[in-house]
Design a protein around this motif. Structure first.
Motif, PDB file in Angstrom:
ATOM      1  N   ARG A 103       0.873  -1.180   0.000  1.00 30.28           N
ATOM      2  CA  ARG A 103       0.000   0.000   0.000  1.00 30.28           C
ATOM      3  C   ARG A 103       0.910   1.230   0.000  1.00 30.28           C
ATOM      4  NH1 ARG A 103      -5.237   0.723   1.223  1.00 30.28           N
ATOM      5  NH2 ARG A 103      -5.356  -1.381   2.043  1.00 30.28           N
ATOM      6  N   VAL A 104       0.702   2.115  -0.996  1.00 29.67           N
ATOM      7  CA  VAL A 104       1.514   3.324  -1.109  1.00 29.67           C
ATOM      8  C   VAL A 104       0.606   4.549  -1.054  1.00 29.67           C
ATOM      9  CG1 VAL A 104       3.342   2.194  -2.437  1.00 29.67           C
ATOM     10  CG2 VAL A 104       1.462   3.312  -3.638  1.00 29.67           C
ATOM     11  N   ASP A 105       1.171   5.656  -0.619  1.00 30.39           N
ATOM     12  CA  ASP A 105       0.413   6.905  -0.559  1.00 30.39           C
ATOM     13  C   ASP A 105       0.306   7.560  -1.931  1.00 30.39           C
ATOM     14  OD1 ASP A 105      -0.013   6.696   2.195  1.00 30.39           O
ATOM     15  OD2 ASP A 105       1.907   7.674   2.647  1.00 30.39           O
ATOM     16  N   ASP A 106       1.363   7.451  -2.730  1.00 30.65           N
ATOM     17  CA  ASP A 106       1.402   8.116  -4.031  1.00 30.65           C
ATOM     18  C   ASP A 106       1.763   7.092  -5.099  1.00 30.65           C
ATOM     19  OD1 ASP A 106       1.908   9.633  -6.308  1.00 30.65           O
ATOM     20  OD2 ASP A 106       3.072  11.162  -5.240  1.00 30.65           O
ATOM     21  N   LEU A 107       0.737   6.625  -5.824  1.00 34.08           N
ATOM     22  CA  LEU A 107       0.936   5.575  -6.817  1.00 34.08           C
ATOM     23  C   LEU A 107       1.879   6.025  -7.928  1.00 34.08           C
ATOM     24  CD1 LEU A 107       0.297   2.759  -7.858  1.00 34.08           C
ATOM     25  CD2 LEU A 107      -1.748   3.695  -8.944  1.00 34.08           C
ATOM     26  N   ASP A 108       1.714   7.263  -8.400  1.00 34.07           N
ATOM     27  CA  ASP A 108       2.576   7.747  -9.486  1.00 34.07           C
ATOM     28  C   ASP A 108       4.044   7.767  -9.062  1.00 34.07           C
ATOM     29  OD1 ASP A 108       0.471   8.069 -11.264  1.00 34.07           O
ATOM     30  OD2 ASP A 108       0.069  10.131 -10.605  1.00 34.07           O
ATOM     31  N   ALA A 109       4.317   8.248  -7.851  1.00 36.62           N
ATOM     32  CA  ALA A 109       5.697   8.287  -7.352  1.00 36.62           C
ATOM     33  C   ALA A 109       6.247   6.864  -7.202  1.00 36.62           C
ATOM     34  CB  ALA A 109       5.770   9.036  -6.027  1.00 36.62           C
ATOM     35  N   ALA A 110       5.409   5.946  -6.716  1.00 34.94           N
ATOM     36  CA  ALA A 110       5.837   4.549  -6.559  1.00 34.94           C
ATOM     37  C   ALA A 110       6.165   3.936  -7.910  1.00 34.94           C
ATOM     38  CB  ALA A 110       4.756   3.742  -5.841  1.00 34.94           C
ATOM     39  N   ASP A 162      -6.475  -0.667 -12.035  1.00 36.28           N
ATOM     40  CA  ASP A 162      -7.929  -0.599 -11.842  1.00 36.28           C
ATOM     41  C   ASP A 162      -8.210   0.603 -10.956  1.00 36.28           C
ATOM     42  OD1 ASP A 162     -10.596  -0.919 -11.222  1.00 36.28           O
ATOM     43  OD2 ASP A 162     -10.422  -3.042 -10.704  1.00 36.28           O
ATOM     44  N   LEU A 163      -8.946   1.584 -11.472  1.00 40.80           N
ATOM     45  CA  LEU A 163      -9.220   2.822 -10.739  1.00 40.80           C
ATOM     46  C   LEU A 163     -10.626   2.860 -10.136  1.00 40.80           C
ATOM     47  CD1 LEU A 163      -7.573   5.292 -13.266  1.00 40.80           C
ATOM     48  CD2 LEU A 163      -6.602   4.419 -11.141  1.00 40.80           C
ATOM     49  N   ARG A 164     -11.383   1.779 -10.204  1.00 39.30           N
ATOM     50  CA  ARG A 164     -12.770   1.774  -9.742  1.00 39.30           C
ATOM     51  C   ARG A 164     -12.898   1.990  -8.239  1.00 39.30           C
ATOM     52  NH1 ARG A 164     -14.709  -3.448 -12.899  1.00 39.30           N
ATOM     53  NH2 ARG A 164     -12.585  -3.954 -12.382  1.00 39.30           N
ATOM     54  N   ASP A 165     -12.236   1.205  -7.430  1.00 39.55           N
ATOM     55  CA  ASP A 165     -12.334   1.313  -5.970  1.00 39.55           C
ATOM     56  C   ASP A 165     -10.997   1.750  -5.407  1.00 39.55           C
ATOM     57  OD1 ASP A 165     -15.001   0.500  -5.851  1.00 39.55           O
ATOM     58  OD2 ASP A 165     -14.423  -1.614  -5.900  1.00 39.55           O
ATOM     59  N   GLY A 166     -10.565   2.950  -5.748  1.00 36.57           N
ATOM     60  CA  GLY A 166      -9.225   3.377  -5.372  1.00 36.57           C
ATOM     61  C   GLY A 166      -8.263   2.810  -6.398  1.00 36.57           C
ATOM     62  N   ALA A 167      -7.114   3.360  -6.472  1.00 36.82           N
ATOM     63  CA  ALA A 167      -6.149   2.921  -7.477  1.00 36.82           C
ATOM     64  C   ALA A 167      -5.455   1.642  -7.027  1.00 36.82           C
ATOM     65  CB  ALA A 167      -5.125   4.014  -7.730  1.00 36.82           C
ATOM     66  N   VAL A 168      -5.564   0.613  -7.846  1.00 35.88           N
ATOM     67  CA  VAL A 168      -4.865  -0.652  -7.617  1.00 35.88           C
ATOM     68  C   VAL A 168      -4.107  -0.972  -8.894  1.00 35.88           C
ATOM     69  CG1 VAL A 168      -5.100  -3.119  -7.173  1.00 35.88           C
ATOM     70  CG2 VAL A 168      -6.611  -1.507  -6.006  1.00 35.88           C
ATOM     71  N   THR A 169      -2.818  -1.156  -8.768  1.00 32.94           N
ATOM     72  CA  THR A 169      -2.004  -1.495  -9.922  1.00 32.94           C
ATOM     73  C   THR A 169      -1.271  -2.802  -9.656  1.00 32.94           C
ATOM     74  OG1 THR A 169      -1.695   0.815 -10.537  1.00 32.94           O
ATOM     75  CG2 THR A 169      -0.090  -0.742 -11.385  1.00 32.94           C
ATOM     76  N   ARG A 170      -1.336  -3.703 -10.624  1.00 37.44           N
ATOM     77  CA  ARG A 170      -0.595  -4.963 -10.565  1.00 37.44           C
ATOM     78  C   ARG A 170       0.502  -4.868 -11.619  1.00 37.44           C
ATOM     79  NH1 ARG A 170      -4.441  -6.702  -7.742  1.00 37.44           N
ATOM     80  NH2 ARG A 170      -6.406  -7.599  -8.170  1.00 37.44           N
ATOM     81  N   ILE A 171       1.720  -5.100 -11.171  1.00 41.88           N
ATOM     82  CA  ILE A 171       2.864  -4.999 -12.064  1.00 41.88           C
ATOM     83  C   ILE A 171       3.618  -6.317 -12.024  1.00 41.88           C
ATOM     84  CG2 ILE A 171       4.992  -3.744 -12.563  1.00 41.88           C
ATOM     85  CD1 ILE A 171       3.808  -1.467 -10.882  1.00 41.88           C
TER      86      ILE A 171
END
Length: 174
Positions: free
Chosen positions: A45-52, A73-82
């Motif tokens: 869990r990160v505070d700033d997805l873009d910075a992460a 997925d931006l529907r329920d908060g930003a969740v990114t799978r990398i």
């Protein structure tokens, strides 16, 4: 042969005999020669997805890895799978760097020993290469059109099989 572990050395130093006294296997060297594929999943869990995301790209660049896949997925908060691919020597450090990006929620690591697959592929590649060489030599000596056509057909099959095997080997190496 030198003992493979400190435990064997201690037993020998204490006058005891190692259980594998006649063996010349150096287990540390044997482990180094294994072909290991590691996979890890870490949820952070990160505070700033873009910075992460920027930090992840720097991490990947620093270890000569690559971002293999990304799904956001931006529907329920930003969740990114990398999905990252990094060299085996950088695997643990990469996991630690990812954990440093924020609060670790979950982490799993699995390791597969693919040594047997690699040895099998290497053997099959060597056999296929030898077969291609033999067929090329036969083709050079062939004089009848029928023989040439038949040998070329066999050569094409063997070269295709060889390239498939080499591709499988490259996939494992990657």
């Amino acid at each position: 042969a030198s003992p493979a572990s400190g435990e064997s050395a201690a037993a020998d130093d204490a006058g005891g005999a190692s259980a594998d006294q006649g063996s010349s296997v150096d287990f540390a060297v044997a482990a180094e020669n294994r072909q290991i594929v590691s996979r890890g999943t870490i949820n952070v869990r990160v505070d700033d997805l873009d910075a992460a995301m920027e930090e992840i790209q720097v991490l990947v660049d620093d270890v000569d890895g690559l971002v293999f896949a990304e799904e956001t997925d931006l529907r329920d908060g930003a969740v990114t799978r990398i999905t990252l691919k990094v060299p085996p020597t950088a695997f643990r450090a990469a996991l630690a760097s990812l954990a440093d990006l924020g609060e670790v929620q979950t982490q799993t690591v699995s390791t597969d020993d693919v040594t047997e697959q690699v040895v099998d592929l290497d053997s099959r590649i060597a056999t296929a290469e030898a077969s291609v060489i033999r067929l090329r030599a036969l083709l050079d000596r062939a004089e009848r059109i029928q023989d040439i056509t038949q040998i070329e057909g066999q050569l094409l099959e063997r070269e295709t099989e060889l390239e498939t095997l080499r591709g499988q080997r490259r996939t494992i190496e990657g």
